[in-house]
Scaffold this active site. Structure first.
Site, mmCIF file in Angstrom:
data_model
loop_
_atom_site.group_PDB
_atom_site.id
_atom_site.type_symbol
_atom_site.label_atom_id
_atom_site.label_comp_id
_atom_site.label_asym_id
_atom_site.label_seq_id
_atom_site.Cartn_x
_atom_site.Cartn_y
_atom_site.Cartn_z
ATOM 1 N N LYS A 68 38.289 26.551 42.882
ATOM 2 C CA LYS A 68 39.269 26.820 41.952
ATOM 3 C C LYS A 68 39.529 25.208 41.157
ATOM 4 O O LYS A 68 39.754 25.133 39.942
ATOM 5 C CB LYS A 68 40.630 26.981 42.586
ATOM 6 C CG LYS A 68 40.706 28.478 42.837
ATOM 7 C CD LYS A 68 42.048 29.066 43.325
ATOM 8 C CE LYS A 68 42.281 30.433 43.543
ATOM 9 N NZ LYS A 68 41.068 31.024 44.498
ATOM 10 N N GLU A 121 49.847 24.081 41.361
ATOM 11 C CA GLU A 121 49.820 24.200 40.217
ATOM 12 C C GLU A 121 51.479 24.535 40.030
ATOM 13 O O GLU A 121 52.171 24.976 41.101
ATOM 14 C CB GLU A 121 49.389 25.517 39.621
ATOM 15 C CG GLU A 121 47.671 25.422 39.655
ATOM 16 C CD GLU A 121 47.033 26.758 39.286
ATOM 17 O OE1 GLU A 121 45.914 26.321 38.718
ATOM 18 O OE2 GLU A 121 47.449 27.620 39.277
ATOM 19 N N ARG A 145 32.409 38.532 40.007
ATOM 20 C CA ARG A 145 32.138 39.933 40.845
ATOM 21 C C ARG A 145 32.894 40.788 40.120
ATOM 22 O O ARG A 145 33.654 40.588 39.527
ATOM 23 C CB ARG A 145 32.592 39.767 42.567
ATOM 24 C CG ARG A 145 34.071 39.470 42.781
ATOM 25 C CD ARG A 145 34.602 39.604 44.014
ATOM 26 N NE ARG A 145 35.784 38.878 44.036
ATOM 27 C CZ ARG A 145 37.176 39.501 44.009
ATOM 28 N NH1 ARG A 145 37.050 40.536 43.385
ATOM 29 N NH2 ARG A 145 38.365 38.949 44.162
#
Length: 676
Positions: free
Chosen positions: A116, A200, A292
């Protein structure tokens, strides 16, 4: 096109892929573990190969075994589904080394988005908007905490290798940070073997909107509109819809173009999902990209008319995308509800058991069910507890919601606790109907969804009681007709008593409050009707005249001149009455059934289900405070913290970290202090 593919997954996604492959004339190979040897996906495939023991780390996650199965059966390609090996770059690389096509993106794309923090840097360079946060290499707790302190609370801790809500924690204050970081790292290491974290700024009223993208090997890229996945529990999606509500054409185009820019920044091929946080002011921020197929892809298929699995196979076979952007048309509205084996009333604790009864709504162009189980199958502790995905479509959101509510009311599962009633209450709640939705929807509307506010049961209690009486009479009549003397008085169920009223006495419980109900059968001419008296604490709180009839799961009832209908789910001693304003659940308390509350006063010190002991946080003889964490278990991909029910002393701990624990086993001996 491939002549044979292997599906490196299980359950509903394996069945979903097999269906499309069969329609395309492609042979399929399933793989399975001990727990899945008789699973639906094994029976649907043309061939099946055994991988190993039930735990996924010893079967589905062993890349060498999967590749060997493909080689042995002559499969030219492997479809990884989602989860398991679907975003494993090493597995993708190993497939290429064996000249087996991986039905997914190239290794470089998986690696770029697999972290990430690395993904954030790539998107920042591609001018894709980002949420403020720290994604650095220095993983010391002090550095991560300093970043959180600087951006201000609340913050969101996320495992960089994570997905599906694993390794993720909201932290609302500085005081909670260290405990939250430790829990997130522990869960990340257990799920992904990597506890690298990012932090975050946590937006307090965001929506989770994701864009379905598709790229081929011929420089073509499209987005197939968007999905709103804001309704979540434990950072896992519960109900998804497409298209997103309150989405303007200009914002859709902006987000779609940003998603394509994200995919092109990493040389993407195949199906991918770019996830954004959409703020109340219309600004949006890149969150992550899933390399995916997504669990919620059916809602995109319903509104676009495209088969995304077919697209995957064609792109992997080096064909161009079936359609260009201008050829894609958005049609109608779709919802997907994830039906889980879990107890929504107990913090969504996963459940196990045998599906003794499995009755689904009838499938049509409006209703679709993606599942990997049949009646009689076992929901085991080894895998995700999702039973099925219920997908509905109609020409607009309001009509699609009506379809969803009706289909949920028709779903019948016995043998394992499910979240169906929870989903129905959520989908019929006023805030959901009014599109007052963000990622905190369930927490904000908890009392409404779980019917915790005081409610009037003026209609629902009489309906439940009348249904029980009419059901008894119907079953008795059917049984009598099978005997040699159907008119025998022994078959009567009209509560006949000599010189007494024909009276049925029932006890019904709702939200742990018991009601005593008397149902007196009366006659008026040739018609029967019922006088229903409802008491609580020995005081009559309601008295109504009723008439009614039942047909399958539908009861038609006339209460004091008001005629209405309701759908009823009657499983063992539990009834759910599906009404326009939600579902009302009752327990039929039988004589000598005992107390509604089956837990003892010091409950919570036994294992809630089968699982693995992750961490022991206390020692024998240690004094603890109320709600102090004692041990942490992991079951069905989720951590469960067992806390002290009161202040007291831990007398003895019976397990060690790493031990397998049976559900109901005593984890530790505990003595509460006298004043608690």
């Amino acid at each position: 096109m491939f002549s044979k593919i292997l599906i490196a997954n299980r359950g509903e996604i394996a069945c979903r892929i097999i269906k499309t492959a069969k329609e395309m004339g492609v042979l399929t190979v399933a793989v399975y573990s001990d727990a899945d040897q008789d699973a639906l996906h094994v029976h649907m495939a043309d061939e099946a190969v055994y991988l190993g023991p039930s735990p996924s780390r010893e079967s589905y996650l062993v890349a060498d075994k999967v590749i060997e199965a493909a080689k042995m059966t002559g499969a030219q390609a492997i479809h990884p589904g989602y989860g398991f090996l679907s975003e494993n770059a090493d597995f993708c690389r190993a497939c290429a080394q064996e000249n087996i096509t991986f039905i997914g993106p190239p290794v470089a794309a998986i690696e770029a988005m697999g972290s990430k923090s690395a993904a954030k840097s790539i998107m920042e360079n591609a001018n894709v908007p980002l949420v403020p946060g720290y994604h650095g290499d220095d993983q010391s707790a002090d550095v991560i905490k300093a970043a959180a302190d600087e951006m201000g609370y609340p913050v969101l801790l996320k495992a960089t290798a994570g997905g599906g809500g694993k390794g993720m924690r909201q932290v609302w204050s500085e005081a909670e940070f260290n405990e939250g970081l430790a829990a997130a790292k522990r869960e990340a290491m257990s799920s992904f073997g990597d506890d690298t974290m990012l932090v975050e700024k946590y937006l307090t009223q965001p929506r989770h909107v994701e864009i379905q993208v598709f790229c081929d090997n011929h420089q073509n890229a499209v987005y197939l509109f968007e999905r709103d996945c804001s309704v979540q529990r434990r950072h896992q999606k519960v109900i998804e819809e497409a298209p997103a509500f309150k989405m303007s054409e200009s914002l859709r185009a902006q987000m779609g173009e940003a998603a394509i820019k994200s995919a092109q920044a990493i040389g993407y091929q195949g199906a991918g999902t770019v996830e954004f946080l959409l703020d109340v002011d219309g600004s949006f921020y890149f969150m992550e990209m899933n390399t995916r197929l997504q669990v919620e892809h059916p809602v995109t298929e319903m509104i676009s008319g495209q088969d995304l699995v077919e697209w995957q196979l064609r792109v992997a076979a080096n064909e161009p995308l079936p359609k260009k952007q201008a050829e894609l048309v958005l049609n109608g509205h779709a919802f997907e509800a994830r039906i889980y084996a879990e107890d929504a009333n107990n913090d969504f604790l996963p459940a196990t058991g045998k599906l003794a009864l499995l009755k689904t709504p009838i499938e049509s162009k409006h209703v679709r069910i993606d599942t990997g189980v049949r009646q009689g199958d076992e929901v085991s502790v080894f895998y995700d507890p999702m039973i099925a995905k219920l997908i509905v479509w109609d020409e607009n959101r309001d009509k699609a919601l009506q379809r969803l509510a009706k289909a949920l009311s028709e779903y019948r599962i016995n043998g394992v606790t499910t979240n169906i009633d929870f989903l129905y209450n959520l989908a019929t709640s006023k805030p959901f109907l009014d599109e007052d939705i963000d990622t905190g929807f369930i927490e904000k509307n908890n009392d409404l969804i779980f019917h915790k506010d005081s409610q009037s049961l003026a209609n629902e209690l009489p309906i439940a009681a009348l249904y029980l009486v009419l059901s008894l009479q119907k079953k008795s009549s059917e049984a009598a007709n099978l005997t040699t003397d159907p008119n025998s008085p022994w078959h009567l169920t009209n509560a006949w008593r000599l010189n007494e009223a024909h009276l049925h006495q029932l006890t019904l419980a709702h939200n742990e409050i018991e009601y005593d109900v008397s149902v007196e059968q009366k006659r008026q001419g040739t018609d029967s009707y019922y006088l229903i008296n409802i008491s609580n604490d020995n005081k009559v709180i309601q008295s109504v005249d009723c008439q009614g009839e039942i047909y399958n799961d539908l009861i038609t009832v006339n209460i004091n001149g008001h005629r209405s209908q309701a759908t009823v789910s009657h499983v063992e001693n539990n009834l759910s009455i599906y009404r326009e304003n939600g579902v009302f659940s009752f327990s039929h308390i039988l004589p000598d059934c005992g107390n509604l509350d089956s837990q003892d006063a010091n409950g919570g010190l036994t294992a809630p289900m089968n699982g693995t002991m992750v961490s022991i946080l206390v020692a024998s003889g240690e004094q603890v405070e109320k709600d102090q964490a004692l041990v942490i278990m992991e079951a069905m991909k989720m951590e469960h913290t067992i806390k002290a029910p009161s202040a007291g002393t831990v007398d003895e701990v019976f397990f060690n970290a790493g031990d397998m624990v049976d559900g109901g086993a005593e984890l530790l001996a505990f003595t509460p202090t006298e004043d608690s």
